[in-house]
Design an enzyme around this catalytic site. Structure first.
Site, PDB file in Angstrom:
ATOM      1  N   GLY A 172       0.839  -1.317   0.122  1.00 27.01           N
ATOM      2  CA  GLY A 172       0.036  -0.028   0.017  1.00 27.01           C
ATOM      3  C   GLY A 172       0.811   1.303   0.041  1.00 27.01           C
ATOM      4  N   ASP A 173       1.797   1.268   0.777  1.00 24.38           N
ATOM      5  CA  ASP A 173       2.792   2.126   0.724  1.00 24.38           C
ATOM      6  C   ASP A 173       3.496   2.643  -0.565  1.00 24.38           C
ATOM      7  OD1 ASP A 173       2.519   2.007   3.590  1.00 24.38           O
ATOM      8  OD2 ASP A 173       4.314   0.903   3.795  1.00 24.38           O
TER       9      ASP A 173
END
Length: 306
Positions: free
Chosen positions: A251-252
């Protein structure tokens, strides 16, 4: 310049073993220690995309020294605030035969009032044209307005911000118009205390975040791909085929790909395409994805207007 803020970074101790048996002695087949934290992951992906960033956050104690040594291998620009208490250690256990990931996350240091003020003083150089990406959990004694205080400070100085967190800390920043927010579909459901029945439900609730002030909303849906929702349109990126090795940081990586690309070209659709490629490439890697893997995965992602 892009600034990433990891309030509560970590040493991620990733263990690989065939099978995890609780209550028994387990032996690993391999292990690796990585500099962890959502903002750190963002900075590392930006580096792969040839975009400069400065990593900010709180680092302290013997583990903090080890954390900085691990991070030094990635040649990132940093400006950490030193604190008295130790940087945390997170344990990630990958049981291959069971196809399960288990995470045990440390709490992290308590931040004193002086340490907090020192950090806030360090934001004075941020201004016009800069983007600040705030990502991850807060340290145990920082109040829930900490991200909001940062957003107000840097916005007055002319910078934009991105926030990747959950709950009230996310909702409080929306009136300040973050460039992008990225809940996964479970986090989005939790924000509104609902259960999604279909993809349209997800899009409708993503638009509620736009109504509250967000400029763009990314929603990651694991094996079902990802969504980009804007005021008028919604787009879907497919989940490319591949073996998920380690989902930590995916997600980052998506946030980094989107925000970094958008800063350069101002095109949300292409930014979404690159962001989705970064996220999947990291999921298919032992560690944060490298540029070659991102480029490979990019070719297998298509963006569809819904």
């Amino acid at each position: 310049m892009i600034y990433t803020i990891t309030v509560n970074p970590s040493i991620d101790y990733v263990l690989q073993l065939d099978e995890l048996n609780t209550g028994e002695v387990n032996r690993t087949s391999s292990d690796v220690k990585l500099p962890g934290g959502k903002g750190i992951n963002v900075s590392r992906i930006l580096k792969e995309l040839n975009l400069d960033s400065t990593a900010l956050g709180f680092v302290g104690g013997a583990t903090g020294s080890m954390f900085k040594e691990l991070l030094a291998q990635h040649d990132l620009k940093t400006a950490f605030t030193t604190v008295k208490e130790d940087t945390r250690i997170n344990v990630k256990i990958n049981a291959v035969e069971q196809n399960e990931e288990t995470e045990i996350n440390g709490v992290g240091p308590a931040i004193s009032a002086d340490e907090r003020q020192s950090f806030m003083d360090g934001l004075k150089n941020i201004g016009d044209g800069d983007i600040v990406i705030m990502a991850g959990s807060l340290c145990k004694n920082l109040d829930q307005t900490f991200y909001l205080d940062i957003a107000k400070t840097i916005q007055k100085q002319g910078a934009e911000f991105v926030i990747d967190t959950t709950g009230q800390a996310l909702l409080d920043t929306l009136p300040l118009h973050p460039l992008v927010v990225k809940p996964n579909h479970h986090e989005l459901a939790d924000l509104f205390h609902v259960t999604f029945k279909n993809e349209q439900d997800i899009i409708d609730h993503a638009r509620k975040l736009l109504d509250k002030g967000a400029k763009h909303v990314l929603v990651s849906m694991a094996g079902d791909g990802a969504l980009l929702v804007t005021k008028d349109k919604a787009y879907k990126a497919n989940a490319p085929k591949g073996t998920v090795i380690n989902s930590v940081g995916a997600g980052d990586s998506m946030i980094a790909g989107f925000a970094g690309t958008f800063m350069e070209i101002k095109d949300p659709i292409e930014s979404f395409h690159i962001g989705a490629a970064c996220g999947s490439a990291t999921a298919f890697s032992q560690d944060i994805a490298v540029k070659a893997k991102i480029d490979e995965v990019y070719k297998n992602i298509s963006i569809t207007e819904l």
